[in-house]
Design a protein around this motif. Structure first.
Motif, PDB file in Angstrom:
ATOM      1  N   ALA A   1      10.465  -9.469   9.711  1.00  0.00           N
ATOM      2  CA  ALA A   1      10.557  -8.610  10.897  1.00  0.00           C
ATOM      3  C   ALA A   1       9.816  -7.298  10.667  1.00  0.00           C
ATOM      4  N   LEU A   2       9.959  -6.752   9.475  1.00  0.00           N
ATOM      5  CA  LEU A   2       9.306  -5.489   9.148  1.00  0.00           C
ATOM      6  C   LEU A   2       7.797  -5.635   9.132  1.00  0.00           C
ATOM      7  N   SER A   3       7.324  -6.806   8.714  1.00  0.00           N
ATOM      8  CA  SER A   3       5.882  -7.018   8.593  1.00  0.00           C
ATOM      9  C   SER A   3       5.171  -6.937   9.936  1.00  0.00           C
ATOM     10  N   GLN A   4       5.901  -7.120  11.018  1.00  0.00           N
ATOM     11  CA  GLN A   4       5.297  -7.055  12.345  1.00  0.00           C
ATOM     12  C   GLN A   4       5.019  -5.620  12.779  1.00  0.00           C
ATOM     13  N   ARG A   5       5.598  -4.634  12.023  1.00  0.00           N
ATOM     14  CA  ARG A   5       5.505  -3.238  12.474  1.00  0.00           C
ATOM     15  C   ARG A   5       5.148  -2.299  11.318  1.00  0.00           C
ATOM     16  N   THR A   6       4.280  -2.775  10.430  1.00  0.00           N
ATOM     17  CA  THR A   6       3.883  -1.930   9.315  1.00  0.00           C
ATOM     18  C   THR A   6       2.563  -1.225   9.601  1.00  0.00           C
ATOM     19  N   SER A   7       2.364  -0.125   8.871  1.00  0.00           N
ATOM     20  CA  SER A   7       1.122   0.638   8.936  1.00  0.00           C
ATOM     21  C   SER A   7       0.561   0.752   7.522  1.00  0.00           C
ATOM     22  N   ASP A   8      -0.724   1.069   7.425  1.00  0.00           N
ATOM     23  CA  ASP A   8      -1.369   1.124   6.115  1.00  0.00           C
ATOM     24  C   ASP A   8      -0.829   2.240   5.235  1.00  0.00           C
ATOM     25  N   SER A   9      -0.353   3.324   5.843  1.00  0.00           N
ATOM     26  CA  SER A   9       0.094   4.462   5.057  1.00  0.00           C
ATOM     27  C   SER A   9       1.291   5.113   5.725  1.00  0.00           C
ATOM     28  N   ASP A  10       1.968   5.990   4.961  1.00  0.00           N
ATOM     29  CA  ASP A  10       3.114   6.699   5.509  1.00  0.00           C
ATOM     30  C   ASP A  10       2.674   7.660   6.608  1.00  0.00           C
ATOM     31  N   GLY A  11       1.462   8.204   6.485  1.00  0.00           N
ATOM     32  CA  GLY A  11       0.957   9.075   7.533  1.00  0.00           C
ATOM     33  C   GLY A  11       0.723   8.320   8.831  1.00  0.00           C
ATOM     34  N   GLN A  12       0.192   7.113   8.712  1.00  0.00           N
ATOM     35  CA  GLN A  12      -0.068   6.320   9.908  1.00  0.00           C
ATOM     36  C   GLN A  12       1.220   5.844  10.565  1.00  0.00           C
ATOM     37  N   VAL A  13       2.253   5.580   9.760  1.00  0.00           N
ATOM     38  CA  VAL A  13       3.491   5.082  10.355  1.00  0.00           C
ATOM     39  C   VAL A  13       4.138   6.159  11.222  1.00  0.00           C
ATOM     40  N   LEU A  14       3.924   7.429  10.894  1.00  0.00           N
ATOM     41  CA  LEU A  14       4.447   8.508  11.730  1.00  0.00           C
ATOM     42  C   LEU A  14       3.789   8.511  13.110  1.00  0.00           C
ATOM     43  N   ASP A  15       2.557   8.037  13.170  1.00  0.00           N
ATOM     44  CA  ASP A  15       1.850   7.985  14.458  1.00  0.00           C
ATOM     45  C   ASP A  15       2.427   6.930  15.391  1.00  0.00           C
ATOM     46  N   THR A  16       3.313   6.066  14.881  1.00  0.00           N
ATOM     47  CA  THR A  16       3.897   5.026  15.737  1.00  0.00           C
ATOM     48  C   THR A  16       5.138   5.502  16.471  1.00  0.00           C
ATOM     49  N   LEU A  17       5.582   6.737  16.196  1.00  0.00           N
ATOM     50  CA  LEU A  17       6.736   7.287  16.916  1.00  0.00           C
ATOM     51  C   LEU A  17       6.366   7.563  18.371  1.00  0.00           C
TER      52      LEU A  17
ATOM     53  N   ARG B   1       0.809  -1.218   0.000  1.00  0.00           N
ATOM     54  CA  ARG B   1       0.000   0.000   0.000  1.00  0.00           C
ATOM     55  C   ARG B   1       0.840   1.266   0.000  1.00  0.00           C
ATOM     56  N   SER B   2       2.127   1.139   0.215  1.00  0.00           N
ATOM     57  CA  SER B   2       3.013   2.298   0.326  1.00  0.00           C
ATOM     58  C   SER B   2       4.174   2.157  -0.646  1.00  0.00           C
ATOM     59  N   ALA B   3       4.305   3.115  -1.567  1.00  0.00           N
ATOM     60  CA  ALA B   3       5.442   3.090  -2.485  1.00  0.00           C
ATOM     61  C   ALA B   3       6.744   3.301  -1.733  1.00  0.00           C
ATOM     62  N   THR B   4       6.713   4.087  -0.665  1.00  0.00           N
ATOM     63  CA  THR B   4       7.911   4.291   0.151  1.00  0.00           C
ATOM     64  C   THR B   4       8.408   2.958   0.691  1.00  0.00           C
ATOM     65  N   GLY B   5       7.501   2.187   1.298  1.00  0.00           N
ATOM     66  CA  GLY B   5       7.880   0.887   1.822  1.00  0.00           C
ATOM     67  C   GLY B   5       8.307  -0.073   0.740  1.00  0.00           C
ATOM     68  N   LEU B   6       7.612  -0.073  -0.404  1.00  0.00           N
ATOM     69  CA  LEU B   6       7.914  -1.014  -1.482  1.00  0.00           C
ATOM     70  C   LEU B   6       9.262  -0.714  -2.126  1.00  0.00           C
ATOM     71  N   LEU B   7       9.555   0.554  -2.412  1.00  0.00           N
ATOM     72  CA  LEU B   7      10.830   0.896  -3.045  1.00  0.00           C
ATOM     73  C   LEU B   7      12.005   0.629  -2.109  1.00  0.00           C
ATOM     74  N   ALA B   8      11.812   0.884  -0.812  1.00  0.00           N
ATOM     75  CA  ALA B   8      12.868   0.572   0.148  1.00  0.00           C
ATOM     76  C   ALA B   8      13.089  -0.938   0.244  1.00  0.00           C
ATOM     77  N   LEU B   9      11.996  -1.706   0.272  1.00  0.00           N
ATOM     78  CA  LEU B   9      12.115  -3.161   0.338  1.00  0.00           C
ATOM     79  C   LEU B   9      12.805  -3.700  -0.906  1.00  0.00           C
ATOM     80  N   THR B  10      12.477  -3.145  -2.070  1.00  0.00           N
ATOM     81  CA  THR B  10      13.121  -3.574  -3.319  1.00  0.00           C
ATOM     82  C   THR B  10      14.608  -3.281  -3.284  1.00  0.00           C
ATOM     83  N   GLN B  11      14.971  -2.086  -2.823  1.00  0.00           N
ATOM     84  CA  GLN B  11      16.387  -1.729  -2.737  1.00  0.00           C
ATOM     85  C   GLN B  11      17.113  -2.629  -1.748  1.00  0.00           C
ATOM     86  N   LEU B  12      16.460  -2.922  -0.634  1.00  0.00           N
ATOM     87  CA  LEU B  12      17.051  -3.802   0.366  1.00  0.00           C
ATOM     88  C   LEU B  12      17.266  -5.203  -0.209  1.00  0.00           C
TER      89      LEU B  12
END
Length: 589
Positions: free
Chosen positions: A227-243, A196-207
């Motif tokens: 490991a990453l799948s245990q701490r994902t959010s639906d969107s980049d906006g929501q992932v900021l709320d996990t700080l 759902r997130s291009a940010t997450g997908l492009l980073a995962l591809t690069q990794l």
């Protein structure tokens, strides 16, 4: 391009991670700009596009769906167009921008939902979404016309975590950054869901690309994804709320909170700009290059737009490439020029020298690599239960053109490569088939489908499968008992369906059915349709290997189960095809 010309990307071409691979996009954009911009240029020359004139007696409305990150900048640009009487063919531009999650827009376009045509233009955060829609022949058409801004992707951290890792002087690769977050209980890494997130997908591809260059890289990439799948959010906006709510307080050690996030530079900039506390995020830029969000501008259902709407869309895109448009985008934390890296923007986003904030990947990720990463993610997150059924007829001993290896040799290597991407929670089994190789049966179960991490007699299921893949050999003078084997394997997979996992049968064959006494093709398809249960989906992923296999037949058989047929001319493509098929099957759930 010149600063006041029709934009076809940033000043040195497309800004996205795959700008060199999108030939079809370039062709479409070129045709669009040639046809529509020709009239626009003529209008400019004749004075029809007047600036600062009284134009509100005639307006042209343009509705734009935009990714949430860039929507505020586009809304400000739209207000600028209204305040300064920016015109298209003498009519004022009345641009209405709506922030919409990009994956939801892409799903609506691919599903041809009614709300997908409630806007004339679309600005997602990445060309990944445009490519996905364009690749689907059943979707509403989108026509890319250029890119309006870019933003590199890095890893943002709370100050204490960044300091502990030597920020800003110490640099890390993608795998090294992922590694430190996996080995520290106090440093949790969060990200947007790559599906759902291009940010997450492009980073995962690069990794995945970086990890693939090292020994055991596929396993490392899969483990990181798990490991990453245990701490994902639906969107980049929501992932900021996990700080942590207080970056300098004790809550930063809260195991439910993330101390590090995969984030774009612009998202980190926006967070730091709006943060109440003085403790801004710090940003690591990976030394092996930061992929970029490229924010394409695309027309939606362009054949059904009026000429006024098409020209208005291009006029607004042109505005974004002009000085005032770029100023607005830069104010919101976006890069607008590939030749310049604004030090102030980097600093406000949390970067500092000598962090390699100018580095880009050695080469853009290809569509294939992105699909592989997404396939790996789909399997990793959901866990899989796959029954692998491999053709062992004598034709599998035929050589692969251009190599000294047989079809079976290369197939085995591809299966071993695929096996490395699965986790201990995944369940995999192996059947082989020819004709009457187990009494009257055309198939033999070599390794029953079971959890890879399970141990029996001191050996894991993964070890048993690895040995069984390696030992596969063609049956001398063996013919292809395709239909009976397919039916038996599918019945078994449905009967042993495991809830909560991605259940599928993966069938590989290089020929057509050669068992005259078997069920007919029509009978097989009818039986599969009876057995298939939408509440317990088990798609058949049928892979035709080599020129003798019938892809059309396999696709017809697979579609009876909700699956798909694929043709590979080189068995080394099998791994990528399996992952692509997993993504396709997941999209139809």
């Amino acid at each position: 391009m010149g600063r006041h010309s029709l934009p076809d990307g940033l000043r040195r071409g497309g800004t996205g991670p795959r700008s060199h691979t999108r030939h079809r996009n370039v062709a479409l954009a070129t045709a669009l700009v040639t046809i529509l911009a020709g009239g626009t240029v003529a209008a400019i020359d004749s004075g029809l596009l007047s600036f600062g004139s009284s134009c509100w007696d005639s307006t042209v409305r343009l509705r734009i769906a935009a990714a949430p990150g860039i929507a505020p900048a586009l809304k400000e640009a739209a207000q600028y167009a209204r305040d300064h009487d920016v015109t298209s063919d003498g009519s004022c531009l009345d641009v209405r921008v709506t922030a919409q999650d990009t994956y939801k827009v892409a799903d609506a376009l691919r599903s041809k939902r009614k709300n997908a045509t409630e806007f004339e233009a679309w600005v997602p955060d990445s060309g990944v979404w445009v490519d996905r829609v364009m690749a689907d022949n059943q979707s509403i058409s989108v026509t890319p016309a250029g890119n309006v801004a870019s933003s590199p992707i890095g890893v943002a951290m709370v100050p204490s975590a960044a300091k502990s890792l030597g920020w800003p002087r110490k640099t890390y690769s993608w795998t090294e950054l992922a590694g430190v977050t996996m080995t520290s209980d106090r440093l949790k890494l969060g990200a947007g869901d790559p599906s759902r997130s291009a940010t997450g997908l492009l980073a995962l591809t690069q990794l995945a690309q970086t990890a693939g260059k090292s020994k055991g890289g596929d396993t490392l990439a899969a483990a990181t994804a798990k490991a990453l799948s245990q701490r994902t959010s639906d969107s980049d906006g929501q992932v900021l709320d996990t700080l942590p709510r207080d970056l300098s307080g004790t809550e930063q050690g809260n195991p439910k909170r993330n101390q590090a996030l995969i984030l774009s530079e612009q998202a980190a900039f926006a967070y730091n700009e709006s943060a109440d506390s003085g403790d801004d995020l710090d940003l690591f830029y990976p030394k092996d290059g930061a992929p970029r969000l490229d924010h394409p501008f695309a027309l939606v259902d362009e054949p059904n737009l009026t000429t006024d709407e098409s020209r208005a869309a291009l006029r607004f895109m042109t505005l974004l490439g002009e000085r005032d448009g770029r100023r607005i985008l830069e104010k919101h934390g976006f890069r607008t020029d590939e030749d310049e890296t604004p030090a102030k923007l980097v600093a406000e986003a949390g970067g500092r020298a000598p962090q390699p904030y100018r580095e880009v990947p050695e080469r853009p990720a290809t569509d294939k690599e992105i699909e592989e990463a997404l396939g790996m993610w789909t399997i990793t997150v959901q866990s899989a239960r796959l029954t692998t059924v491999v053709d062992a007829s004598s034709s599998m001993s035929d050589p692969v053109p251009g190599t000294s290896e047989s079809r079976m040799d290369v197939t085995k290597a591809a299966l071993l490569q695929a096996l490395a991407t699965f986790t201990p929670e995944d369940e995999i089994g192996l059947w082989k088939f020819s004709r009457r190789i187990d009494g009257k049966r055309d198939y033999r179960v070599l390794v029953p489908t079971d959890r890879l991490g399970d141990q029996v007699d001191g050996s894991t299921q993964r070890d048993r499968l690895s040995a069984a893949f390696s030992d596969l050999k063609p049956v001398k003078d063996g013919s292809t008992g395709l239909y009976d084997t397919t039916l038996a394997a599918y019945k078994e997979a449905v009967n042993s369906y495991t809830k909560g996992k991605f259940n599928a049968v993966v069938l590989l064959t290089d020929g057509v059915n050669q068992d005259a006494g078997s069920i007919s093709r029509a009978g097989l398809i009818a039986e599969l349709r009876k057995i298939a249960d939408p509440e317990r989906p088990v798609p058949l992923i049928a892979i035709a290997v080599g020129p003798d296999a019938d892809k059309k037949e396999l696709n017809e058989i697979a579609e009876a189960t909700g699956g798909s047929g694929h043709l590979v001319t080189d068995p080394s493509q099998i791994h990528a095809v399996i992952l692509k098929a997993v993504v396709k099957a997941g999209d139809t759930d």
